[in-house]
Write an enzyme that holds these catalytic residues in place. Structure first.
Site, PDB file in Angstrom:
ATOM      1  N   CYS A   6       0.771  -0.917   0.172  1.00 23.12           N
ATOM      2  CA  CYS A   6       0.057  -0.027  -0.011  1.00 23.12           C
ATOM      3  C   CYS A   6       0.964   1.211  -0.067  1.00 23.12           C
ATOM      4  CB  CYS A   6      -1.109  -0.007   1.295  1.00 23.12           C
ATOM      5  SG  CYS A   6      -1.934  -1.429   1.344  1.00 23.12           S
ATOM      6  N   HIS A  40      -2.015   7.683   6.682  1.00 22.47           N
ATOM      7  CA  HIS A  40      -2.318   6.636   5.941  1.00 22.47           C
ATOM      8  C   HIS A  40      -3.510   6.038   6.291  1.00 22.47           C
ATOM      9  CE1 HIS A  40      -1.593   2.935   3.966  1.00 22.47           C
ATOM     10  NE2 HIS A  40      -1.790   2.200   4.982  1.00 22.47           N
ATOM     11  N   GLU A  93      -0.366   4.804  14.187  1.00 23.88           N
ATOM     12  CA  GLU A  93       0.053   5.907  13.563  1.00 23.88           C
ATOM     13  C   GLU A  93      -0.395   7.162  14.157  1.00 23.88           C
ATOM     14  OE1 GLU A  93      -0.582   7.699   8.961  1.00 23.88           O
ATOM     15  OE2 GLU A  93      -1.945   6.305   9.642  1.00 23.88           O
ATOM     16  N   LYS A 123      -9.264   8.084   3.274  1.00 22.39           N
ATOM     17  CA  LYS A 123      -9.901   6.641   3.224  1.00 22.39           C
ATOM     18  C   LYS A 123     -11.356   6.597   3.751  1.00 22.39           C
ATOM     19  CE  LYS A 123      -5.584   4.476   2.850  1.00 22.39           C
ATOM     20  NZ  LYS A 123      -4.362   5.442   3.106  1.00 22.39           N
ATOM     21  N   HIS A 131      -9.795   2.175   0.767  1.00 21.61           N
ATOM     22  CA  HIS A 131      -8.473   1.959   0.713  1.00 21.61           C
ATOM     23  C   HIS A 131      -8.037   1.529  -0.782  1.00 21.61           C
ATOM     24  CE1 HIS A 131      -4.362   1.067   1.461  1.00 21.61           C
ATOM     25  NE2 HIS A 131      -4.435   0.519   2.661  1.00 21.61           N
ATOM     26  N   PHE A 155       1.823  -3.477   3.668  1.00 19.25           N
ATOM     27  CA  PHE A 155       2.265  -5.082   4.344  1.00 19.25           C
ATOM     28  C   PHE A 155       3.711  -5.243   4.131  1.00 19.25           C
ATOM     29  CE2 PHE A 155      -2.038  -7.268   4.258  1.00 19.25           C
ATOM     30  CZ  PHE A 155      -2.663  -6.636   5.273  1.00 19.25           C
TER      31      PHE A 155
END
Length: 404
Positions: free
Chosen positions: A157, A297, A308, A327, A332, A392
């Site tokens: 991502c 993010h 975060e 998002k 996402h 990831f």
């Protein structure tokens, strides 16, 4: 850093709409794009954020995966905004760098079903050229006639942001004069949705799609799978000035790191994000106190948002920046997210407006103390902004964007 890198054009294809204006309006309005998705009828989670059908291009889906179509559309908009015509540039001095998490996964799934149902003769002859991970960059370079470096990056991502960093490095190395960089993914497929559902990463609010994606909110329970593309045109500032192109923003700095902690979970202390932020600030010769805004993010998963938010609160303790996550509106968008959010950060700087985080109504203990913009867009001068992307595999990227 040596020579400044200018952003001279942006292009967007997202669930918020086709084009930067449509996406910006949707994000600033805090208008979630999540809907029940008939294509996911047999999957445990049946909601997604889809790009409007018009972005796929009439009659072209047989040649390209949907992600490539999104990319081509976004790139055309970005080049028009930058006032660049491929017929007039030196093609060997133009680089193409594209990030993706899954390549043409939709094509692969479709063709695999055909193979199982009807045998090899049912396969499209375009199968390989549509689904191989490098082909989005290959097709874009072909479309533009760009013969400079053509690269595909894949850091989950964070892929779109990694593509932008790679493009900046090519420009600084003198290997190109113009870089068309961004990210794309079309992972709203039965396999991807089922796999993410199996990990517990997706929101289970099937009864309330519009309220499902809730970055940083106390009641968040996972992300909504989305798709789309974002493209930035990057040039050395001197090159942009020579052709009298006004930068929309500057790529002031960037940083990247790896957690080396877990295949899918972020480091619990946010060590990788902190390291990437430190590298970005050092490369820009700035301090955390200079950052006015963070485009987070902000996936809406319990673990990511907690890590975060804690990192943001501690990194920027002396002068807290405003924080937003797109998002809540767009879902996402996977490998496209870093590029889409970089483009939105450019628009935040250009417009002096911070979009709200849709569905953020109640902080929890981990998100208290950070200034998450919610409810409505906030007017705010932004001179330096950070855009976070995590993926990831422990990938972390931070882009610093500033006013011209």
């Amino acid at each position: 850093m040596s020579e400044q890198i200018a952003v001279t054009g942006t292009g967007l294809v997202t669930p918020g709409g086709t084009g930067a204006v449509a996406t910006w309006e949707a994000v600033c309005a805090g208008r979630p794009a999540a809907r029940t998705d008939p294509a996911l009828a047999d999957v445990p989670v049946r909601i997604s954020c889809r790009v409007p059908p018009t972005a796929r291009g009439p009659g072209r889906l047989w040649r390209f995966d949907a992600g490539t179509l999104f990319l081509l559309t976004a790139a055309r908009e970005a080049l028009a905004a930058a006032r660049l015509d491929p017929a007039e540039w030196a093609p060997e001095r133009v680089a193409v760098v594209v990030g993706t998490a899954a390549g043409g996964i939709g094509t692969l799934e479709t063709q695999h079903r055909r193979l199982l149902a009807s045998g090899p003769g049912a396969l499209s002859p375009m199968t390989l050229s549509a689904f191989l991970p490098n082909m989005a960059a290959g097709h874009l370079a072909l479309e533009l006639g760009a013969t400079g470096p053509s690269l595909q990056t894949s850091t989950a991502c964070a892929s779109g942001a990694t593509a932008i960093i790679t493009a900046a490095l090519l420009l600084r190395a003198g290997l190109c004069d113009i870089a068309v960089a961004g990210g794309t993914d079309a992972m709203v497929t039965p396999l991807c949705a089922a796999a993410f559902a199996k990990t517990g990463a997706l929101s289970r609010r099937g009864h309330d799609p519009l309220g499902a994606s809730r970055p940083f909110d106390r009641d968040r329970d996972g992300f909504v799978l989305g798709e789309g593309a974002g493209v930035l045109v990057l040039e050395r500032r001197s090159h942009a000035e020579a052709r009298r192109a006004r930068p929309l923003a500057l790529l002031a700095g960037h940083g990247s790191s790896g957690d080396a902690y877990h295949p899918t979970a972020p480091h619990p202390g946010g060590a990788g994000l902190r390291a990437a932020t430190g590298s970005a600030l050092a490369s820009a010769d700035r301090s955390a106190d200079d950052v006015d805004h963070v485009n987070a993010h902000g996936t809406g998963t319990t673990l990511n948002d907690a890590v975060e938010a804690t990192a943001i609160r501690e990194l920027y303790a002396r002068r807290p920046p405003t924080v937003t996550s797109a998002k809540g509106v767009l879902g996402h968008t996977m490998g496209a997210a870093g590029a889409i959010e970089a483009a939105l950060t450019v628009l935040t700087i250009a417009c002096g407006t911070v979009p709200p985080t849709a569905n953020f109504t109640t902080p929890d203990a981990t998100t208290e103390g950070i200034d998450v913009v919610s409810g409505a867009a906030r007017q705010q001068p932004v001179r330096l902004a950070a855009s976070h992307s995590l993926g990831f595999g422990g990938h972390n990227t931070v882009l610093l964007l500033s006013v011209d």
